[in-house]
Scaffold this active site. Structure first.
Site, PDB file in Angstrom:
ATOM      1  N   GLU A 172      44.446  27.727  42.635  1.00 18.87           N
ATOM      2  CA  GLU A 172      43.396  26.859  42.122  1.00 18.87           C
ATOM      3  C   GLU A 172      43.982  26.033  41.112  1.00 18.87           C
ATOM      4  O   GLU A 172      44.670  26.244  40.034  1.00 18.87           O
ATOM      5  CB  GLU A 172      42.295  27.555  41.422  1.00 18.87           C
ATOM      6  CG  GLU A 172      40.908  27.105  41.488  1.00 18.87           C
ATOM      7  CD  GLU A 172      39.848  27.689  40.988  1.00 18.87           C
ATOM      8  OE1 GLU A 172      39.024  28.208  42.028  1.00 18.87           O
ATOM      9  OE2 GLU A 172      39.311  27.785  39.839  1.00 18.87           O
ATOM     10  N   SER A 184      33.697  35.339  33.307  1.00 16.08           N
ATOM     11  CA  SER A 184      34.121  34.205  33.968  1.00 16.08           C
ATOM     12  C   SER A 184      35.481  34.232  34.488  1.00 16.08           C
ATOM     13  O   SER A 184      35.984  34.907  33.916  1.00 16.08           O
ATOM     14  CB  SER A 184      33.637  32.907  33.327  1.00 16.08           C
ATOM     15  OG  SER A 184      34.611  32.508  32.350  1.00 16.08           O
ATOM     16  N   LYS A 185      35.826  33.298  35.378  1.00 17.50           N
ATOM     17  CA  LYS A 185      37.061  33.382  35.747  1.00 17.50           C
ATOM     18  C   LYS A 185      37.997  32.676  34.657  1.00 17.50           C
ATOM     19  O   LYS A 185      39.254  32.987  34.345  1.00 17.50           O
ATOM     20  CB  LYS A 185      37.354  32.648  37.151  1.00 17.50           C
ATOM     21  CG  LYS A 185      37.636  31.150  36.979  1.00 17.50           C
ATOM     22  CD  LYS A 185      37.606  30.354  38.170  1.00 17.50           C
ATOM     23  CE  LYS A 185      37.451  28.886  38.080  1.00 17.50           C
ATOM     24  NZ  LYS A 185      36.903  28.393  39.037  1.00 17.50           N
ATOM     25  N   ARG A 186      37.397  32.042  33.786  1.00 13.39           N
ATOM     26  CA  ARG A 186      38.062  31.327  32.413  1.00 13.39           C
ATOM     27  C   ARG A 186      38.384  32.487  31.644  1.00 13.39           C
ATOM     28  O   ARG A 186      39.671  32.355  30.944  1.00 13.39           O
ATOM     29  CB  ARG A 186      37.208  30.255  31.810  1.00 13.39           C
ATOM     30  CG  ARG A 186      37.789  28.889  32.045  1.00 13.39           C
ATOM     31  CD  ARG A 186      36.984  27.791  31.966  1.00 13.39           C
ATOM     32  NE  ARG A 186      36.245  27.537  33.091  1.00 13.39           N
ATOM     33  CZ  ARG A 186      34.977  27.580  33.362  1.00 13.39           C
ATOM     34  NH1 ARG A 186      34.169  28.080  32.347  1.00 13.39           N
ATOM     35  NH2 ARG A 186      34.417  27.375  34.525  1.00 13.39           N
ATOM     36  N   GLY A 239      39.243  35.372  32.451  1.00 11.99           N
ATOM     37  CA  GLY A 239      40.600  35.946  32.781  1.00 11.99           C
ATOM     38  C   GLY A 239      41.784  35.421  32.869  1.00 11.99           C
ATOM     39  O   GLY A 239      42.849  35.771  32.285  1.00 11.99           O
TER      40      GLY A 239
END
Ligand code: GLU
Length: 501
Positions: free
Chosen positions: A277, A259-261, A263
């Site tokens: 973002e 997930s982007k989390r 990263g």
């Protein structure tokens, strides 16, 4: 003619998993001499994110995944943005209503919520399907006149797919092989809403058909929709395309989808390019200094490999070797160290001049100007240890700015009683040197060392400290040649002053 599409929804930055989906579509199309389309699926206005479409297009461009038809490019099936095709979907919803594959449903959100709660209270899950539709408010349960009345009155409705009961559906996926499902377990999905908007399912099938898509290659999260999609093709009397569902990209550690989390948490990029973002700028692979070729090479091998030990492939080789049916079923773990390794490899393959050109903006930012030809020589000496172009500064800043401090530990170890005298003598030799080429200097200093009966260890390390400030860097005489006579002598003088002071 093979025709494939990448059909993202503009709901945020394109995730690395999306890039891989686009990439596998691209490779498959090129491999078969087919066509690759970009369709923007923006029917869900609630999830629309400003700038996302532009980001998708620019990301594909940066990755070199050029499409033949699509948003921003046009083509024989334009428009390719679903919001611009809105008028078209109604007639398809009506066709299904007419042939009995769909029906009107008038249930309010509250009524459905109440159903959900009632089922939950019994320890059950509410599904809008063959078992429940008879007792809900729809055109299958209500008298014909009542349905007419509600439609005339302009009551809100949705059009639902009439999922058949008790059919064992045999499906084939190019990656997963045969998949079987009992349609009784599926729900009557909403296809169309009274506001005139189709849902993803209807728009996706209608467009894939109209755009003559032959192979649907997409993420594994769409596997549960495959049965509905195949039945929609049947309902319309159209030939269904082939399906291939790509395995998930998994977190570097632990379970689940990357997930982007992850990263943000672990400090590696998951987006191709810069994306802002919630007030944070995420640099993405491009912003972190990754080469698109390295990213593409890395991503292709995430879930597929051609066998053998070779890992570096040009895009042409990948196209040649790619085989969709050999894509793995299991998820592929994302390894942030591995993509660094790829970047390092691709950096080594670039010419010193190309790298020097990429390094120029970084120097400029530091207020330094340096001719590219000279810069290319510097780059050639230090690139071996670099993963990113930005590393050149860390590895070779002493080529551009003289050291003002010296590694204290090294100085203590290397600076002996006679070192100052040696530096003076070497300075004299350098001052009088006719040629300042690395080779000539090396010969001359070696000769001096021999004449004096010194060891190399007495002379070279102090010289390195003087020029670099620490015990690192390439061949000493290469450094001297590049920075030149004057600068070399100044640096030798500086270390004398620093050590005397
Ligand atoms: N719009 C869908 C998505 O965002 C496309 C799924 C498909 O390829 O069918 O992933």
């Amino acid at each position: 003619m093979v025709r494939v599409r990448f059909a993202p929804s503009p709901t945020g930055a394109l995730h690395i998993g999306g890039v891989r989906t686009a990439l596998f579509n691209y490779l498959f199309a090129k491999k078969h001499g087919g066509e690759f389309l970009l369709r923007i699926e923006d029917t869900d206005q609630n999830r629309y994110v400003e700038g996302a479409e532009d980001y998708i297009i620019k990301s594909l461009e940066w990755c070199g995944l050029t499409y033949d038809e699509g948003v921003g490019k046009g083509g024989k099936h334009a428009p390719y943005r679903q919001s611009e095709r809105k008028a078209l979907y109604r007639e398809y919803a009506e066709a299904l209503l007419a042939n009995g594959w769909a029906y009107y449903a008038f249930d309010s959100a509250e009524a459905l919520e109440a159903q959900r709660k009632a089922f939950e209270a019994k320890g059950d899950t509410f599904i809008y399907n063959w078992a429940t539709r008879g007792s809900l408010e729809n055109s299958l349960s209500l008298p014909k006149e009542e349905v007419e009345k509600r439609l005339q009155r302009g009551d809100a409705y949705v059009v639902r797919f009439k999922m058949p009961e008790g059919e064992t559906l045999q499906m084939h996926d190019m990656i997963r092989g045969d998949v079987t499902i009992d349609t009784s377990t599926l729900d009557d999905k909403v296809l169309f809403k009274s506001d005139g908007m189709p849902t993803y399912h209807l728009a996706n099938i209608v467009d894939d058909h109209l755009m003559e898509i032959t192979h649907v290659i997409r993420g594994e999260e769409w596997l549960p929709s495959m049965a509905l999609h195949l039945l929609l093709y049947r309902a319309f009397g159209w030939q269904a395309p082939e399906f291939a569902h790509l395995p998930l990209i998994l977190k570097p550690v632990g379970n689940g989808k990357l997930s982007k989390r992850d990263g943000i948490k672990y400090g590696f990029p998951v987006f191709p390019m810069e994306w802002e973002e919630e007030g944070t700028l995420l640099k993405g692979f491009r912003g972190e200094g990754y080469f698109p070729e390295a990213l593409i090479n890395f991503l292709t091998l995430l879930g597929w490999n051609p066998g053998g030990d070779k890992e570096i492939f040009s895009i042409e080789e990948l196209i040649e070797l790619f085989d969709l049916e050999k894509v793995h079923k299991a998820g592929a773990r994302f390894d942030p160290e591995k993509i660094k390794w790829f970047n390092h490899q691709y950096l080594q393959m670039k010419s010193d001049t190309a790298l020097a050109e990429l390094f120029q903006p970084i120097l400029k930012e530091k207020g330094l100007s340096y001719p590219t030809a000279a810069l290319a020589r510097v780059v050639g000496l230090i690139k071996e240890r670099a993963t990113f172009v930005a590393d050149f500064w860390e590895l070779g800043s002493y080529f551009f700015v003289r050291p003002t401090e010296y590694d204290a530990k090294a100085l203590k170890k290397q600076w002996k009683d006679n070192t100052s005298e040696i530096i003076d003598e070497v300075s004299d030799i350098l001052r009088n040197a006719e040629s300042f080429s690395s080779l000539a200097l090396e010969e001359r200093i070696k000769q001096y060392i021999e004449e004096k009966g010194y060891g190399f260890g007495q002379v070279m390390p102090p010289l390195r400290l003087a020029l670099v400030g620490e015990m690192k860097g390439p061949h000493i005489f290469d450094i001297m040649e590049i920075i030149g006579k004057e600068e070399t002598l100044d640096r030798l003088k500086n270390i004398q002053l620093a050590t005397k002071g």
